[in-house]
Design a protein around this motif. Structure first.
Motif, PDB file in Angstrom:
ATOM      1  N   ARG A 157       0.967  -1.076  -0.093  1.00  0.00           N
ATOM      2  CA  ARG A 157       0.048   0.133  -0.035  1.00  0.00           C
ATOM      3  C   ARG A 157       0.911   1.164  -0.022  1.00  0.00           C
ATOM      4  O   ARG A 157       0.442   2.361  -0.331  1.00  0.00           O
ATOM      5  CB  ARG A 157      -0.806   0.055   1.046  1.00  0.00           C
ATOM      6  N   ARG A 158       2.112   1.225   0.420  1.00  0.00           N
ATOM      7  CA  ARG A 158       2.879   2.205   0.555  1.00  0.00           C
ATOM      8  C   ARG A 158       3.870   2.188  -0.794  1.00  0.00           C
ATOM      9  O   ARG A 158       4.906   3.128  -0.687  1.00  0.00           O
ATOM     10  CB  ARG A 158       3.769   2.306   2.019  1.00  0.00           C
ATOM     11  N   ALA A 161       2.954   1.996  -7.504  1.00  0.00           N
ATOM     12  CA  ALA A 161       1.801   1.277  -7.905  1.00  0.00           C
ATOM     13  C   ALA A 161       2.471  -0.026  -8.945  1.00  0.00           C
ATOM     14  O   ALA A 161       1.950  -1.173  -8.714  1.00  0.00           O
ATOM     15  CB  ALA A 161       1.174   2.052  -8.659  1.00  0.00           C
ATOM     16  N   GLY A 162       3.670   0.433  -9.488  1.00  0.00           N
ATOM     17  CA  GLY A 162       4.134  -0.853 -10.445  1.00  0.00           C
ATOM     18  C   GLY A 162       4.591  -1.952  -9.731  1.00  0.00           C
ATOM     19  O   GLY A 162       4.687  -3.160 -10.324  1.00  0.00           O
ATOM     20  N   VAL A 163       4.899  -2.006  -8.461  1.00  0.00           N
ATOM     21  CA  VAL A 163       5.355  -3.161  -7.842  1.00  0.00           C
ATOM     22  C   VAL A 163       4.123  -4.229  -7.361  1.00  0.00           C
ATOM     23  O   VAL A 163       4.395  -5.229  -7.757  1.00  0.00           O
ATOM     24  CB  VAL A 163       6.170  -2.874  -6.531  1.00  0.00           C
ATOM     25  N   ALA A 164       3.167  -3.355  -6.989  1.00  0.00           N
ATOM     26  CA  ALA A 164       1.967  -4.170  -6.501  1.00  0.00           C
ATOM     27  C   ALA A 164       1.311  -4.545  -8.041  1.00  0.00           C
ATOM     28  O   ALA A 164       0.876  -6.022  -8.108  1.00  0.00           O
ATOM     29  CB  ALA A 164       0.936  -3.324  -5.958  1.00  0.00           C
ATOM     30  N   VAL A 194       7.626 -19.158  -9.883  1.00  0.00           N
ATOM     31  CA  VAL A 194       6.574 -17.799  -9.442  1.00  0.00           C
ATOM     32  C   VAL A 194       6.962 -17.389  -8.007  1.00  0.00           C
ATOM     33  O   VAL A 194       7.379 -16.191  -7.865  1.00  0.00           O
ATOM     34  CB  VAL A 194       5.159 -18.362  -8.817  1.00  0.00           C
ATOM     35  N   GLU A 195       7.892 -18.270  -7.251  1.00  0.00           N
ATOM     36  CA  GLU A 195       8.277 -17.821  -6.095  1.00  0.00           C
ATOM     37  C   GLU A 195       9.791 -16.976  -6.223  1.00  0.00           C
ATOM     38  O   GLU A 195       9.695 -15.942  -5.733  1.00  0.00           O
ATOM     39  CB  GLU A 195       8.955 -18.973  -5.207  1.00  0.00           C
ATOM     40  N   ARG A 196      10.172 -17.526  -7.297  1.00  0.00           N
ATOM     41  CA  ARG A 196      11.698 -16.433  -7.725  1.00  0.00           C
ATOM     42  C   ARG A 196      11.221 -15.177  -8.219  1.00  0.00           C
ATOM     43  O   ARG A 196      11.784 -14.126  -8.018  1.00  0.00           O
ATOM     44  CB  ARG A 196      12.188 -16.994  -8.876  1.00  0.00           C
ATOM     45  N   MET A 197      10.180 -14.941  -9.085  1.00  0.00           N
ATOM     46  CA  MET A 197       9.517 -13.776  -9.544  1.00  0.00           C
ATOM     47  C   MET A 197       9.344 -12.883  -8.445  1.00  0.00           C
ATOM     48  O   MET A 197       9.304 -11.752  -8.275  1.00  0.00           O
ATOM     49  CB  MET A 197       8.457 -13.967 -10.605  1.00  0.00           C
ATOM     50  N   VAL A 198       8.296 -13.627  -7.621  1.00  0.00           N
ATOM     51  CA  VAL A 198       7.634 -12.768  -6.523  1.00  0.00           C
ATOM     52  C   VAL A 198       8.746 -12.218  -5.416  1.00  0.00           C
ATOM     53  O   VAL A 198       8.805 -11.097  -4.942  1.00  0.00           O
ATOM     54  CB  VAL A 198       6.761 -13.657  -5.559  1.00  0.00           C
ATOM     55  N   LEU A 199       9.817 -12.922  -5.317  1.00  0.00           N
ATOM     56  CA  LEU A 199      10.835 -12.750  -4.097  1.00  0.00           C
ATOM     57  C   LEU A 199      11.654 -11.590  -4.634  1.00  0.00           C
ATOM     58  O   LEU A 199      12.345 -10.580  -3.803  1.00  0.00           O
ATOM     59  CB  LEU A 199      11.810 -13.974  -3.661  1.00  0.00           C
ATOM     60  N   CYS A 200      11.842 -11.624  -6.079  1.00  0.00           N
ATOM     61  CA  CYS A 200      12.663 -10.504  -6.674  1.00  0.00           C
ATOM     62  C   CYS A 200      11.811  -9.182  -6.588  1.00  0.00           C
ATOM     63  O   CYS A 200      12.447  -8.068  -6.227  1.00  0.00           O
ATOM     64  CB  CYS A 200      12.810 -10.903  -8.168  1.00  0.00           C
ATOM     65  N   LEU A 201      10.716  -9.297  -6.836  1.00  0.00           N
ATOM     66  CA  LEU A 201       9.825  -8.102  -6.805  1.00  0.00           C
ATOM     67  C   LEU A 201       9.655  -7.578  -5.292  1.00  0.00           C
ATOM     68  O   LEU A 201       9.642  -6.170  -5.270  1.00  0.00           O
ATOM     69  CB  LEU A 201       8.506  -8.536  -7.371  1.00  0.00           C
ATOM     70  N   ILE A 202       9.429  -8.406  -4.428  1.00  0.00           N
ATOM     71  CA  ILE A 202       9.293  -7.580  -3.089  1.00  0.00           C
ATOM     72  C   ILE A 202      10.854  -7.150  -2.539  1.00  0.00           C
ATOM     73  O   ILE A 202      10.766  -6.474  -1.434  1.00  0.00           O
ATOM     74  CB  ILE A 202       8.644  -8.898  -2.074  1.00  0.00           C
ATOM     75  N   ALA A 203      11.864  -7.832  -3.204  1.00  0.00           N
ATOM     76  CA  ALA A 203      13.085  -7.185  -2.918  1.00  0.00           C
ATOM     77  C   ALA A 203      13.189  -5.589  -2.994  1.00  0.00           C
ATOM     78  O   ALA A 203      13.821  -5.008  -1.993  1.00  0.00           O
ATOM     79  CB  ALA A 203      14.141  -8.059  -3.320  1.00  0.00           C
ATOM     80  N   GLU A 204      12.170  -5.235  -4.053  1.00  0.00           N
ATOM     81  CA  GLU A 204      12.276  -3.816  -4.417  1.00  0.00           C
ATOM     82  C   GLU A 204      11.672  -2.995  -3.109  1.00  0.00           C
ATOM     83  O   GLU A 204      11.780  -1.639  -2.747  1.00  0.00           O
ATOM     84  CB  GLU A 204      11.435  -3.389  -5.569  1.00  0.00           C
ATOM     85  N   LEU A 205      10.774  -3.728  -2.124  1.00  0.00           N
ATOM     86  CA  LEU A 205      10.326  -3.096  -1.119  1.00  0.00           C
ATOM     87  C   LEU A 205      11.193  -2.412  -0.006  1.00  0.00           C
ATOM     88  O   LEU A 205      11.091  -1.722   1.003  1.00  0.00           O
ATOM     89  CB  LEU A 205       9.255  -3.888  -0.452  1.00  0.00           C
ATOM     90  N   ALA A 206      12.723  -3.004   0.019  1.00  0.00           N
ATOM     91  CA  ALA A 206      13.584  -2.800   0.821  1.00  0.00           C
ATOM     92  C   ALA A 206      14.202  -1.669   0.402  1.00  0.00           C
ATOM     93  O   ALA A 206      15.270  -1.265   1.233  1.00  0.00           O
ATOM     94  CB  ALA A 206      14.307  -3.975   1.639  1.00  0.00           C
ATOM     95  N   ARG A 207      14.200  -1.220  -0.709  1.00  0.00           N
ATOM     96  CA  ARG A 207      15.065  -0.210  -1.267  1.00  0.00           C
ATOM     97  C   ARG A 207      14.811   1.434  -0.876  1.00  0.00           C
ATOM     98  O   ARG A 207      13.448   1.548  -0.528  1.00  0.00           O
ATOM     99  CB  ARG A 207      15.338  -0.215  -2.710  1.00  0.00           C
TER     100      ARG A 207
END
Length: 207
Positions: A157-158, A161-164, A194-207
């Motif tokens: 939510r924070r 939008a592109g990540v979500a 799918v897990e690999r894609m998802v984990l790569c994407l959520i890694a952007e949340l820590a930046r």
């Protein structure tokens, strides 16, 4: 299916009116047809013929044709049955753990759900553009999956939008079906992708 008597005897000993008997027979035949349709589609026959349905349901072909004349109602009944069986796989579980743990848990839950609904979703996709019932059910599923994504990963939510949006796509039925049917991956390998894609994407949340 044996022919039923037109008049039945109730617990009170009074004869059931013939019209009530016909209604009950019609209801039983209708249920048998829906069950036959659900069974055939579940076995991978995405567009069963009336003859196949009649044979599985144990009813006459004319009875099937009468039900098929109201295809929207038939699709709605089939969808309701599949949803009742599969929905607990989607809505169960409480998010816990760090982002990676929650993401992996969500992927596992999606995989179980998608595998359960896959033949019915594929069958529905063949009819979606000409069936308001199927189109509406598809739209509601897309919204439910997005809401569930936000429930498991409220950090989105924070986030940009592109990540979500990317995560929504990565964990969609369409992406899963592509891996399973077009790329012909086994369930375990597809889940790892799918897990690999998802984990790569959520890694952007820590930046």
């Amino acid at each position: 299916m044996p022919e039923l008597a037109s008049v039945a005897t109730g617990a009170t000993g009074e004869a059931e009116p013939a019209s009530d008997g016909r209604v009950r027979r019609g209801q039983r035949s209708g249920q048998a047809i829906v069950e036959a349709l659900v069974g055939l589609v579940g076995e991978g026959i995405l567009e069963p013929t009336a003859q196949q349905v009649a044979a599985r349901a144990g009813v006459g072909i004319r009875t099937v044709f009468r039900r098929f004349s109201d295809m929207e109602s038939l699709l709605a009944e089939m969808g309701a049955r599949v949803q009742a069986a599969a929905l607990p796989l989607l809505v169960g579980g409480e998010p816990s753990g760090d982002r990676s743990e929650r993401a992996r848990a969500l992927v596992g839950q999606r995989v179980a759900f998608f595998e359960r609904i896959a033949p019915y979703k594929r069958a529905g996709n063949l009819k979606r553009w000409r069936s308001p019932v199927v189109r509406d059910r598809h739209a509601r599923l897309v919204r439910a999956l997005r809401a569930d994504l936000m429930r498991w990963l409220p950090e989105l939510r924070r986030a940009p939008a592109g990540v979500a949006d990317a995560l929504d796509l990565a964990m969609s039925f369409e992406a899963w079906d592509r891996l399973r049917t077009e790329q012909r991956l086994a369930r375990e390998r597809a889940q790892a992708v799918v897990e690999r894609m998802v984990l790569c994407l959520i890694a952007e949340l820590a930046r």
